[in-house]
Design an enzyme around this catalytic site. Structure first.
Site, short mmCIF file in Angstrom:
data_model
loop_
_atom_site.label_atom_id
_atom_site.label_comp_id
_atom_site.label_asym_id
_atom_site.label_seq_id
_atom_site.Cartn_x
_atom_site.Cartn_y
_atom_site.Cartn_z
N ASP A 67 -1.53 -16.46 37.29
CA ASP A 67 -2.74 -16.70 38.05
C ASP A 67 -3.64 -15.48 37.89
O ASP A 67 -3.15 -14.35 37.94
CB ASP A 67 -2.41 -16.94 39.52
CG ASP A 67 -3.45 -17.82 40.18
OD1 ASP A 67 -3.61 -18.97 39.75
OD2 ASP A 67 -4.14 -17.34 41.10
N GLY A 143 -13.85 -19.18 30.62
CA GLY A 143 -14.17 -18.76 31.99
C GLY A 143 -15.30 -17.75 32.04
O GLY A 143 -16.38 -17.93 31.46
N ASP A 145 -15.50 -14.86 30.69
CA ASP A 145 -15.55 -13.92 29.56
C ASP A 145 -16.96 -13.53 29.13
O ASP A 145 -17.18 -12.36 28.78
CB ASP A 145 -14.77 -14.48 28.36
CG ASP A 145 -13.27 -14.29 28.50
OD1 ASP A 145 -12.85 -13.50 29.36
OD2 ASP A 145 -12.52 -14.93 27.74
N HIS A 170 -6.27 -7.94 31.25
CA HIS A 170 -5.40 -8.09 32.42
C HIS A 170 -4.18 -8.96 32.07
O HIS A 170 -3.06 -8.64 32.41
CB HIS A 170 -6.22 -8.71 33.57
CG HIS A 170 -6.99 -9.95 33.17
ND1 HIS A 170 -7.80 -9.99 32.07
CD2 HIS A 170 -7.04 -11.20 33.70
CE1 HIS A 170 -8.33 -11.20 31.96
NE2 HIS A 170 -7.88 -11.95 32.93
P1 ITT Z 1 -3.86 -22.83 35.49
O1 ITT Z 1 -3.86 -22.64 36.96
O2 ITT Z 1 -3.56 -24.24 35.07
O3 ITT Z 1 -3.05 -21.84 34.73
P2 ITT Z 1 -6.65 -22.08 35.82
O4 ITT Z 1 -7.83 -22.04 34.90
O5 ITT Z 1 -6.80 -22.84 37.10
O6 ITT Z 1 -5.39 -22.58 34.98
P3 ITT Z 1 -6.38 -19.70 37.39
O7 ITT Z 1 -6.04 -20.40 38.64
O8 ITT Z 1 -5.63 -18.46 37.06
O9 ITT Z 1 -6.22 -20.60 36.10
O10 ITT Z 1 -7.94 -19.52 37.43
C1 ITT Z 1 -8.52 -18.37 37.19
C2 ITT Z 1 -9.96 -18.60 36.82
O11 ITT Z 1 -10.49 -17.28 36.67
C3 ITT Z 1 -10.12 -19.29 35.47
O12 ITT Z 1 -10.38 -20.67 35.60
C4 ITT Z 1 -11.33 -18.55 34.88
O13 ITT Z 1 -12.53 -19.13 35.32
C5 ITT Z 1 -11.19 -17.16 35.48
N1 ITT Z 1 -10.43 -16.30 34.57
C6 ITT Z 1 -9.13 -15.92 34.65
N2 ITT Z 1 -8.77 -15.17 33.60
C7 ITT Z 1 -9.86 -15.09 32.83
C8 ITT Z 1 -10.14 -14.47 31.60
O14 ITT Z 1 -9.19 -13.83 30.91
N3 ITT Z 1 -11.35 -14.58 31.12
C9 ITT Z 1 -12.31 -15.24 31.77
N4 ITT Z 1 -12.15 -15.87 32.92
C10 ITT Z 1 -10.92 -15.80 33.46
#
Ligand code: ITT
Length: 197
Positions: A67, A143, A145, A170
């Site tokens: 997460d 996301g 990025d 991260h």
């Molecule tokens: P899963 O829960 O199915 O793994 P998710 O997209 O919902 O997928 P998260 O709950 O971890 O994953 O959501 C984190 C959000 O934060 C993700 O949808 C992105 O919008 C943002 N995010 C996380 N890591 C990122 C990265 O490396 N680069 C850009 N945005 C990121």
């Protein structure tokens, strides 16, 4: 020796990065496209531990749930654990709008990866500090990025080669710590199960 780990996510971008990072440690990553139950909490550790606990017994081991979130300093750490929701609703443009006229652009990405293996769940944290750009730049990654510039670089994550993001991000940090741990504890000789048990 078979080094296989199961990575539970619905996010293709994360999966691609997990394959690159864990691949450096000799792991083959099998995708498990299962929806994880998301607890509402301020703490990524709590969110990921809860999600992992729901999957024990349903997903082959060792499995990983990750997460992540973007924590913007001038917004008191928002969107943090709510990044996924905020990305879907406000999006990159909405976050830039929230920061219009704001001088302090400091932000960090945080990733917590949980490893479930043999009745034990461990979490590993990785962070990267940076700033929020004034406009979206680049098309790689996913996301937020296009608006995150890691400290020490002029490029957003979305302008970098994915290989470079996967050296410094991260997620690279939390997954590298996880891989090092797994290599210490795991005998890989009997790891032949399919994605679901
Ligand atoms: P899963 O829960 O199915 O793994 P998710 O997209 O919902 O997928 P998260 O709950 O971890 O994953 O959501 C984190 C959000 O934060 C993700 O949808 C992105 O919008 C943002 N995010 C996380 N890591 C990122 C990265 O490396 N680069 C850009 N945005 C990121």
């Amino acid at each position: 020796m078979e080094r296989r780990v199961y990575f539970v996510t619905t996010n293709e971008g994360k999966l691609r990065e997990a394959r690159i990072v864990l691949g450096k440690y000799g792991f083959r990553v099998e995708a498990v496209n299962a929806r994880k139950l998301e607890l509402q909490s301020e703490s990524l550790e709590e969110v990921v531990s809860f999600a992992a606990a729901q999957l024990v017994g349903k997903v082959a081991e060792p499995f990983v749930v990750e997460d992540a979130g973007l924590f913007i300093q001038s917004l008191g750490g928002f969107p943090g654990p709510y990044s996924s929701y905020v990305y879907r609703t406000l999006g990159v443009k909405g976050v830039l709008k929230l920061l219009e006229g704001v001088e302090d652009r400091r932000a960090k990405f945080v990733s917590v990866s949980a490893l479930c293996f043999q009745g034990e769940t461990r979490t590993f944290k990785g962070e990267i500090e940076g700033t929020i750009s004034f406009e979206a730049r680049g098309s790689a990654g996913f996301g937020f990025d296009p608006i995150f510039i890691p400290d020490g670089y002029d490029l957003t994550f979305a302008e970098m080669a994915l290989q470079l993001k996967c050296e410094i991000s991260h997620r690279a940090r939390s997954l590298s710590a996880l891989a090092n741990h797994l290599l210490r504890v795991r005998d890989f000789s009997s790891n032949f199960k399919p994605g679901y048990v």
